[in-house]
Design a protein around this motif. Sequence first.
Motif, PDB file in Angstrom:
ATOM      1  N   THR A 151     -22.531 -23.021  46.823  1.00 55.19           N
ATOM      2  CA  THR A 151     -23.824 -23.053  47.500  1.00 55.19           C
ATOM      3  C   THR A 151     -24.730 -24.091  46.852  1.00 55.19           C
ATOM      4  OG1 THR A 151     -23.618 -20.680  47.939  1.00 55.19           O
ATOM      5  CG2 THR A 151     -25.786 -21.659  48.225  1.00 55.19           C
ATOM      6  N   PRO A 152     -25.392 -24.931  47.635  1.00 52.35           N
ATOM      7  CA  PRO A 152     -26.351 -25.875  47.062  1.00 52.35           C
ATOM      8  C   PRO A 152     -27.461 -25.157  46.305  1.00 52.35           C
ATOM      9  CG  PRO A 152     -25.874 -26.439  49.341  1.00 52.35           C
ATOM     10  CD  PRO A 152     -25.253 -25.105  49.092  1.00 52.35           C
ATOM     11  N   ARG A 153     -28.040 -25.827  45.365  1.00 53.41           N
ATOM     12  CA  ARG A 153     -29.052 -25.248  44.487  1.00 53.41           C
ATOM     13  C   ARG A 153     -30.228 -24.660  45.264  1.00 53.41           C
ATOM     14  NH1 ARG A 153     -30.842 -26.402  39.128  1.00 53.41           N
ATOM     15  NH2 ARG A 153     -33.077 -26.140  38.861  1.00 53.41           N
ATOM     16  N   ASP A 154     -30.688 -25.346  46.278  1.00 54.63           N
ATOM     17  CA  ASP A 154     -31.883 -24.923  47.006  1.00 54.63           C
ATOM     18  C   ASP A 154     -31.659 -23.665  47.836  1.00 54.63           C
ATOM     19  OD1 ASP A 154     -33.168 -27.113  45.953  1.00 54.63           O
ATOM     20  OD2 ASP A 154     -32.815 -28.389  47.704  1.00 54.63           O
ATOM     21  N   HIS A 155     -30.411 -23.313  48.107  1.00 52.86           N
ATOM     22  CA  HIS A 155     -30.122 -22.125  48.903  1.00 52.86           C
ATOM     23  C   HIS A 155     -29.441 -21.026  48.081  1.00 52.86           C
ATOM     24  CE1 HIS A 155     -30.292 -25.447  51.877  1.00 52.86           C
ATOM     25  NE2 HIS A 155     -30.964 -24.553  52.577  1.00 52.86           N
ATOM     26  N   ARG A 156     -29.435 -21.172  46.771  1.00 48.18           N
ATOM     27  CA  ARG A 156     -28.686 -20.222  45.949  1.00 48.18           C
ATOM     28  C   ARG A 156     -29.348 -18.854  45.901  1.00 48.18           C
ATOM     29  NH1 ARG A 156     -26.936 -23.159  40.892  1.00 48.18           N
ATOM     30  NH2 ARG A 156     -25.810 -24.327  42.491  1.00 48.18           N
ATOM     31  N   ASP A 157     -30.661 -18.798  46.052  1.00 50.94           N
ATOM     32  CA  ASP A 157     -31.322 -17.489  46.061  1.00 50.94           C
ATOM     33  C   ASP A 157     -30.852 -16.643  47.242  1.00 50.94           C
ATOM     34  OD1 ASP A 157     -32.468 -19.215  47.853  1.00 50.94           O
ATOM     35  OD2 ASP A 157     -34.528 -18.554  47.509  1.00 50.94           O
ATOM     36  N   VAL A 158     -30.658 -17.294  48.396  1.00 49.58           N
ATOM     37  CA  VAL A 158     -30.170 -16.578  49.568  1.00 49.58           C
ATOM     38  C   VAL A 158     -28.730 -16.117  49.361  1.00 49.58           C
ATOM     39  CG1 VAL A 158     -29.720 -16.736  52.052  1.00 49.58           C
ATOM     40  CG2 VAL A 158     -31.716 -17.879  51.065  1.00 49.58           C
ATOM     41  N   ALA A 159     -27.894 -16.992  48.757  1.00 52.68           N
ATOM     42  CA  ALA A 159     -26.488 -16.646  48.545  1.00 52.68           C
ATOM     43  C   ALA A 159     -26.336 -15.491  47.564  1.00 52.68           C
ATOM     44  CB  ALA A 159     -25.727 -17.872  48.049  1.00 52.68           C
ATOM     45  N   VAL A 160     -27.063 -15.545  46.443  1.00 55.48           N
ATOM     46  CA  VAL A 160     -26.943 -14.504  45.419  1.00 55.48           C
ATOM     47  C   VAL A 160     -27.458 -13.166  45.947  1.00 55.48           C
ATOM     48  CG1 VAL A 160     -27.715 -13.779  43.133  1.00 55.48           C
ATOM     49  CG2 VAL A 160     -27.037 -16.149  43.514  1.00 55.48           C
ATOM     50  N   SER A 161     -28.610 -13.181  46.599  1.00 56.32           N
ATOM     51  CA  SER A 161     -29.164 -11.932  47.122  1.00 56.32           C
ATOM     52  C   SER A 161     -28.324 -11.398  48.287  1.00 56.32           C
ATOM     53  CB  SER A 161     -30.608 -12.142  47.577  1.00 56.32           C
ATOM     54  OG  SER A 161     -30.687 -13.113  48.611  1.00 56.32           O
ATOM     55  N   GLY A 162     -27.839 -12.299  49.151  1.00 55.28           N
ATOM     56  CA  GLY A 162     -27.017 -11.847  50.274  1.00 55.28           C
ATOM     57  C   GLY A 162     -25.719 -11.205  49.813  1.00 55.28           C
ATOM     58  N   TYR A 163     -25.098 -11.767  48.782  1.00 50.84           N
ATOM     59  CA  TYR A 163     -23.862 -11.183  48.260  1.00 50.84           C
ATOM     60  C   TYR A 163     -24.120  -9.799  47.680  1.00 50.84           C
ATOM     61  CZ  TYR A 163     -19.781 -10.550  45.260  1.00 50.84           C
ATOM     62  OH  TYR A 163     -18.671 -10.043  44.635  1.00 50.84           O
ATOM     63  N   GLN A 164     -25.239  -9.651  46.952  1.00 53.04           N
ATOM     64  CA  GLN A 164     -25.558  -8.352  46.366  1.00 53.04           C
ATOM     65  C   GLN A 164     -25.881  -7.328  47.443  1.00 53.04           C
ATOM     66  OE1 GLN A 164     -25.250  -7.910  43.013  1.00 53.04           O
ATOM     67  NE2 GLN A 164     -25.424  -5.748  43.496  1.00 53.04           N
ATOM     68  N   VAL A 165     -26.544  -7.757  48.514  1.00 52.79           N
ATOM     69  CA  VAL A 165     -26.840  -6.854  49.629  1.00 52.79           C
ATOM     70  C   VAL A 165     -25.548  -6.374  50.271  1.00 52.79           C
ATOM     71  CG1 VAL A 165     -27.757  -6.790  51.983  1.00 52.79           C
ATOM     72  CG2 VAL A 165     -29.147  -7.713  50.130  1.00 52.79           C
ATOM     73  N   GLN A 166     -24.593  -7.268  50.440  1.00 55.15           N
ATOM     74  CA  GLN A 166     -23.315  -6.889  51.047  1.00 55.15           C
ATOM     75  C   GLN A 166     -22.609  -5.828  50.210  1.00 55.15           C
ATOM     76  OE1 GLN A 166     -20.485 -10.075  51.304  1.00 55.15           O
ATOM     77  NE2 GLN A 166     -19.204  -9.029  52.813  1.00 55.15           N
ATOM     78  N   ILE A 167     -22.569  -6.020  48.891  1.00 53.57           N
ATOM     79  CA  ILE A 167     -21.922  -5.037  48.013  1.00 53.57           C
ATOM     80  C   ILE A 167     -22.642  -3.691  48.085  1.00 53.57           C
ATOM     81  CG2 ILE A 167     -21.421  -4.470  45.608  1.00 53.57           C
ATOM     82  CD1 ILE A 167     -20.984  -7.401  45.077  1.00 53.57           C
ATOM     83  N   SER A 168     -23.968  -3.722  48.014  1.00 54.17           N
ATOM     84  CA  SER A 168     -24.738  -2.478  48.032  1.00 54.17           C
ATOM     85  C   SER A 168     -24.581  -1.736  49.359  1.00 54.17           C
ATOM     86  CB  SER A 168     -26.219  -2.779  47.771  1.00 54.17           C
ATOM     87  OG  SER A 168     -26.403  -3.399  46.518  1.00 54.17           O
ATOM     88  N   ALA A 169     -24.566  -2.495  50.459  1.00 53.90           N
ATOM     89  CA  ALA A 169     -24.429  -1.860  51.769  1.00 53.90           C
ATOM     90  C   ALA A 169     -23.058  -1.204  51.922  1.00 53.90           C
ATOM     91  CB  ALA A 169     -24.656  -2.892  52.875  1.00 53.90           C
ATOM     92  N   LEU A 170     -21.999  -1.875  51.481  1.00 51.20           N
ATOM     93  CA  LEU A 170     -20.657  -1.294  51.571  1.00 51.20           C
ATOM     94  C   LEU A 170     -20.519  -0.082  50.656  1.00 51.20           C
ATOM     95  CD1 LEU A 170     -18.486  -4.543  51.715  1.00 51.20           C
ATOM     96  CD2 LEU A 170     -18.971  -2.945  53.576  1.00 51.20           C
ATOM     97  N   ASN A 171     -21.135  -0.149  49.486  1.00 50.54           N
ATOM     98  CA  ASN A 171     -21.111   0.995  48.573  1.00 50.54           C
ATOM     99  C   ASN A 171     -21.814   2.199  49.189  1.00 50.54           C
ATOM    100  OD1 ASN A 171     -20.844   2.512  46.193  1.00 50.54           O
ATOM    101  ND2 ASN A 171     -22.792   1.784  45.420  1.00 50.54           N
ATOM    102  N   LEU A 172     -22.966   1.952  49.803  1.00 47.79           N
ATOM    103  CA  LEU A 172     -23.697   3.037  50.451  1.00 47.79           C
ATOM    104  C   LEU A 172     -22.918   3.592  51.633  1.00 47.79           C
ATOM    105  CD1 LEU A 172     -26.282   4.709  50.638  1.00 47.79           C
ATOM    106  CD2 LEU A 172     -27.275   2.884  52.029  1.00 47.79           C
ATOM    107  N   LEU A 173     -22.240   2.721  52.369  1.00 45.98           N
ATOM    108  CA  LEU A 173     -21.434   3.182  53.502  1.00 45.98           C
ATOM    109  C   LEU A 173     -20.300   4.087  53.033  1.00 45.98           C
ATOM    110  CD1 LEU A 173     -20.717   3.045  56.522  1.00 45.98           C
ATOM    111  CD2 LEU A 173     -19.371   0.991  56.017  1.00 45.98           C
ATOM    112  N   GLY A 174     -19.650   3.710  51.923  1.00 45.49           N
ATOM    113  CA  GLY A 174     -18.580   4.549  51.388  1.00 45.49           C
ATOM    114  C   GLY A 174     -19.081   5.913  50.937  1.00 45.49           C
ATOM    115  N   ILE A 175     -20.249   5.923  50.290  1.00 46.07           N
ATOM    116  CA  ILE A 175     -20.830   7.200  49.856  1.00 46.07           C
ATOM    117  C   ILE A 175     -21.169   8.075  51.053  1.00 46.07           C
ATOM    118  CG2 ILE A 175     -22.826   8.232  48.700  1.00 46.07           C
ATOM    119  CD1 ILE A 175     -22.847   5.834  46.830  1.00 46.07           C
TER     120      ILE A 175
END
Length: 362
Positions: free
Chosen positions: A79-103
């Motif tokens: 990911t380019p530097r200027d868009h890395r905040d979106v990439a890092v937060s989006g990846y963490q959201v995906q993990i958290s959402a799947l974890n919550l779905l499993g629970i």
Amino acid sequence: GVIRTVGSLALSPVYGWLLDRRSAYLPIVFSASCCAFGCLLRGLVPVGDIISLYAANVVLGLGAANFFNVVGAYVALATPRDHRDVAVSGYQVQISALNLLGIALYPGCDWLLIWAGLGERLIRYRIHMSACSVFCVFGFVYMLVRFRPVSRASVGDEAREAEKCDGPVDKLQLGLLLGALVVQAFGETVVTVLWPLHIRKMGWGSHEYAYLDIAAKLLIIVGTMAYPALARFLGCRRTASLLPAMACFTSAVAFLQEAESTYGQAMHVIHALAFLSACGVMKVCFQHLTTLAVPPSMQGRVFSLLAMLASGGQVAGNLFGTRLVDHETAYTSKGATPFLLASTLFALAGCGVAGGPPGAPP
């Protein structure tokens, strides 16, 4: 838990080095294989076979958290530097959402197995583990055959990022930022470990805690999704210093006062949920800012370092949280000392990063 943590710490630097010096294919596929087959072996361990159970956890520890860390580093590298905040937060959201779905799905699936006549808990446990392993093994096989790492970023983007980072990194500020990440992991662990014990003082039990836990996970997802907009509105530097201050205030209000009345219980719930949401956003914020502080050739290793520091903070949170829970001081009642320590450390972390994390725009 200890075995998996040690395994994660042992191979994390190796994965980071491979990401920086070689290809993303080997660390991602190998960590995925350890995660998938370690989980599968753990579900198939015969009753009473402790050695096989330990062996399965060793294999699982070599993947598990390392897999998520390696994929997160790979996403940042691509990911380019200027868009890395979106990439890092989006990846963490995906993990958290799947974890919550499993629970959320687990109680219904477990009830369905009981309704089908599978009343023995061990059999249901093995079925749940097998269902999880099916998806993991499928994902591993698919990546083994079809995964082709994309380029980290365009040559122009990588050259521009290298120019922004070619000056000497302020080691003091970088060290403060990494230390703040340890404080985040420490404080979050203290609260998540001791919160079930704390709410017993209010006469609440496991059911109330389950509702609170789900609400906290939802708020963490919402907060993490809002982080890119928050960083652009307030600036990375101000966001990085305000989040620890918010965590300090909310943890103090939630856990350092009596919550016997209805109003006190409401204040406890509001501020405890706000604290956990702030911690979730803080983790993403510090990860994002740390990746901005180092050149592209060190992204894999810095993500490995972040994972190791977070594990150290979690171990310290478990250790000091459980040891100090019965300690009473002149300033705190019995059970409040770990929360006072966490609040104090958050205040110090906020002051430390207020000067501006390296590489972060104001």
